[in-house]
Design a protein around this motif. Structure first.
Motif, mmCIF file in Angstrom:
data_model
loop_
_atom_site.group_PDB
_atom_site.id
_atom_site.type_symbol
_atom_site.label_atom_id
_atom_site.label_comp_id
_atom_site.label_asym_id
_atom_site.label_seq_id
_atom_site.Cartn_x
_atom_site.Cartn_y
_atom_site.Cartn_z
ATOM 1 N N ILE A 32 80.924 83.404 -7.525
ATOM 2 C CA ILE A 32 80.331 84.125 -8.326
ATOM 3 C C ILE A 32 81.204 85.574 -8.030
ATOM 4 O O ILE A 32 81.141 86.693 -8.781
ATOM 5 C CB ILE A 32 78.950 84.107 -7.683
ATOM 6 N N ALA A 33 82.109 85.846 -6.671
ATOM 7 C CA ALA A 33 82.609 87.276 -6.451
ATOM 8 C C ALA A 33 83.540 87.146 -7.293
ATOM 9 O O ALA A 33 83.515 88.181 -7.826
ATOM 10 C CB ALA A 33 83.056 87.376 -5.196
ATOM 11 N N ARG A 34 84.383 86.072 -7.601
ATOM 12 C CA ARG A 34 85.483 85.518 -8.959
ATOM 13 C C ARG A 34 85.258 86.089 -10.411
ATOM 14 O O ARG A 34 85.723 86.845 -10.662
ATOM 15 C CB ARG A 34 86.214 84.670 -8.380
ATOM 16 N N ASP A 35 84.426 85.128 -10.238
ATOM 17 C CA ASP A 35 84.291 85.078 -11.730
ATOM 18 C C ASP A 35 83.089 86.122 -12.350
ATOM 19 O O ASP A 35 83.042 86.492 -13.593
ATOM 20 C CB ASP A 35 83.101 84.120 -12.101
ATOM 21 N N ARG A 36 81.828 86.810 -11.843
ATOM 22 C CA ARG A 36 82.081 87.874 -11.999
ATOM 23 C C ARG A 36 81.707 89.336 -11.532
ATOM 24 O O ARG A 36 81.982 90.458 -12.344
ATOM 25 C CB ARG A 36 79.838 87.504 -11.847
ATOM 26 N N PHE A 37 82.395 89.466 -10.960
ATOM 27 C CA PHE A 37 83.406 90.858 -10.107
ATOM 28 C C PHE A 37 84.700 91.128 -9.753
ATOM 29 O O PHE A 37 85.006 92.296 -9.454
ATOM 30 C CB PHE A 37 82.003 91.128 -8.856
ATOM 31 N N ARG A 38 85.551 89.788 -10.500
ATOM 32 C CA ARG A 38 86.477 89.911 -9.876
ATOM 33 C C ARG A 38 87.223 89.870 -8.793
ATOM 34 O O ARG A 38 88.483 90.797 -8.370
ATOM 35 C CB ARG A 38 87.381 90.449 -11.140
ATOM 36 N N PHE A 39 86.601 89.816 -8.067
ATOM 37 C CA PHE A 39 87.103 89.778 -6.534
ATOM 38 C C PHE A 39 87.217 88.381 -5.474
ATOM 39 O O PHE A 39 87.455 87.530 -5.827
ATOM 40 C CB PHE A 39 86.004 90.119 -4.978
ATOM 41 N N THR A 40 88.821 88.506 -5.479
ATOM 42 C CA THR A 40 89.248 87.567 -4.399
ATOM 43 C C THR A 40 89.706 87.945 -3.377
ATOM 44 O O THR A 40 90.536 89.374 -3.197
ATOM 45 C CB THR A 40 90.760 86.897 -5.232
ATOM 46 N N ALA A 41 89.976 86.317 -2.472
ATOM 47 C CA ALA A 41 90.392 86.801 -0.851
ATOM 48 C C ALA A 41 91.334 85.430 -0.526
ATOM 49 O O ALA A 41 90.348 85.515 -0.232
ATOM 50 C CB ALA A 41 89.268 87.506 -0.254
ATOM 51 N N PRO A 42 92.737 85.485 -1.104
ATOM 52 C CA PRO A 42 93.358 84.508 -0.888
ATOM 53 C C PRO A 42 93.025 83.956 0.376
ATOM 54 O O PRO A 42 93.072 82.767 1.200
ATOM 55 C CB PRO A 42 94.318 84.340 -1.157
ATOM 56 N N GLU A 43 93.035 84.845 1.629
ATOM 57 C CA GLU A 43 93.798 84.833 2.966
ATOM 58 C C GLU A 43 92.258 84.258 3.787
ATOM 59 O O GLU A 43 92.078 83.835 4.712
ATOM 60 C CB GLU A 43 93.535 85.403 3.589
ATOM 61 N N LEU A 44 90.771 83.928 2.917
ATOM 62 C CA LEU A 44 89.669 83.198 3.298
ATOM 63 C C LEU A 44 89.767 81.889 2.696
ATOM 64 O O LEU A 44 88.759 81.754 3.260
ATOM 65 C CB LEU A 44 88.570 84.230 2.638
ATOM 66 N N SER A 45 90.677 81.659 1.798
ATOM 67 C CA SER A 45 90.495 80.513 1.085
ATOM 68 C C SER A 45 90.103 79.086 2.285
ATOM 69 O O SER A 45 89.451 78.286 2.171
ATOM 70 C CB SER A 45 91.180 80.179 0.167
ATOM 71 N N GLU A 46 91.036 79.346 3.254
ATOM 72 C CA GLU A 46 90.486 78.230 4.866
ATOM 73 C C GLU A 46 89.016 78.393 5.068
ATOM 74 O O GLU A 46 88.076 76.840 5.509
ATOM 75 C CB GLU A 46 91.940 78.820 5.532
ATOM 76 N N LEU A 47 88.474 79.969 4.905
ATOM 77 C CA LEU A 47 87.113 79.404 5.583
ATOM 78 C C LEU A 47 86.017 78.741 4.912
ATOM 79 O O LEU A 47 84.933 78.409 4.912
ATOM 80 C CB LEU A 47 86.613 81.398 5.735
ATOM 81 N N VAL A 48 85.795 79.318 3.213
ATOM 82 C CA VAL A 48 85.444 79.051 2.036
ATOM 83 C C VAL A 48 85.599 76.985 2.444
ATOM 84 O O VAL A 48 84.465 76.557 2.503
ATOM 85 C CB VAL A 48 86.225 78.973 0.755
ATOM 86 N N GLU A 49 87.088 76.636 2.199
ATOM 87 C CA GLU A 49 87.216 75.180 2.477
ATOM 88 C C GLU A 49 86.279 73.947 3.613
ATOM 89 O O GLU A 49 85.257 73.399 2.834
ATOM 90 C CB GLU A 49 88.292 74.731 1.791
#
Ligand SMILES: [Mn+2]
Length: 317
Positions: free
Chosen positions: A115-132
């Motif tokens: 939602i943050a990426r698609d609606r608010f253009r927020f990304t945090a590649p350094e947190l992708s491990e956390l999400v996964e």
């Protein structure tokens, strides 16, 4: 500006959701704000007293909805997210675009990140491990029994610490570290290491106890943990010990109940055909299709053994 973030306590996804959400709104909405985290536990009579919402903005992540007027943000993915039909209607009328629900997601962290990426253009590649990892842990999507039992991954070690934490101080620290540190670095923090070691020792002892008592017959693993001072065990241990099995039926007496657990092997070589919730319901228990349980009174050991034997026989047929 103070942001109060309420999150699911004793849960890797709850902590990861709080960390990810705070990074997102800090960048996209409230730069320079102070964040305060508060863990929430499911209760039979859930309430949301006023004092929980003491921030200038207040959020709930990975936990039930509240119609409190001071609630600004809400993200959840639990099947049972609304306490009452009135709460569900209150949510349906919301037009803020800041209260979001999707039970299709395996983790709330991934839901927030998309939602943050698609609606608010927020990304945090350094947190992708956390999400996964939030998706793997909350969705029980381990690649094999070894990953679930030996816990080689930092995320698994953190899960053991977060789920067993007696007080919320360590959870708050872990959330703060999750905001800015790789998981491998978090497990190297001395406070985490100190908590992990005895918990892991106890976990390894439970593997030995089950190994000693368990038998496999026709794809069904059965064991009785009477006499061991154990409150519970990692439900993947039987499939780690018996990779060719399909089901487990166990008896575990504790101070508060005599528990019969019925489970199925996520990596079973044969198809899982029985609905375990339906079987457990016949004996007064319940659960999900793939895992169920029956709780009898403390001391009802003979009855529990009898029920376990009947269920094991049914699963073998
Ligand atoms: Mn969750």
């Amino acid at each position: 500006m103070l942001l109060r973030i309420l999150h699911h306590d004793h849960c890797f996804d709850g902590a990861a959701s709080a960390a990810y959400f705070s990074r997102f709104v800090e960048t996209a909405f409230y730069p320079g704000s102070e964040f305060r985290f508060q863990g929430m536990i499911h209760q039979a009579r859930q309430t949301f007293p006023d004092e929980l919402f003491d921030g200038d903005e207040n959020a709930i992540v990975d936990f039930k909805y509240s119609s409190h007027p001071k609630l600004t943000w809400w993200f959840d993915h639990h099947q049972s997210a609304f306490l009452t039909p009135e709460d569900a209607e209150h949510f349906a009328r919301d037009r803020s675009g800041k209260k979001l629900y999707d039970p299709e997601y395996k983790s709330c962290t991934k839901f927030i990140s998309e939602i943050a990426r698609d609606r608010f253009r927020f990304t945090a590649p350094e947190l992708s491990e956390l999400v996964e990892w939030a998706d793997i842990v909350d969705g029980a999507q381990y690649q094999d029994a070894r990953t679930a039992v030996e816990m080689p991954a930092p995320a698994m070690k953190l899960t053991l610490v977060i789920e067993s934490a007696k007080e919320s101080g360590i959870s708050r620290k872990i959330i703060d570290w999750m905001r800015r540190m790789p998981l491998a670095e978090i497990v190297e923090q001395s406070e985490v290491e100190q908590l992990f070691s005895p918990l892991y020792e106890r976990h390894l002892r439970s593997v030995d106890m089950i190994k000693e008592r368990a038998k496999q017959d026709d794809g069904v693993v059965t064991f009785d943990l009477t006499g061991y001072d154990l409150e519970g065990y990692n439900k993947f241990i039987p499939y780690y010990l018996f990779p060719q099995s399909s089901y487990t039926v166990s008896v575990l007496p504790t101070k508060v109940r005599t528990k019969i657990s019925v489970g199925s092997n996520p990596w079973s070589p044969r198809e899982i055909t029985h609905n375990l919730a339906t079987i457990c319901e016949r004996f007064g228990g319940g659960g999900h299709a793939k895992v169920g349980a029956i709780s009898l009174e403390p001391g009802a050991l003979e009855q529990a053994r009898n029920v376990a034997a009947q269920i094991a026989a049914e699963l073998k047929s």
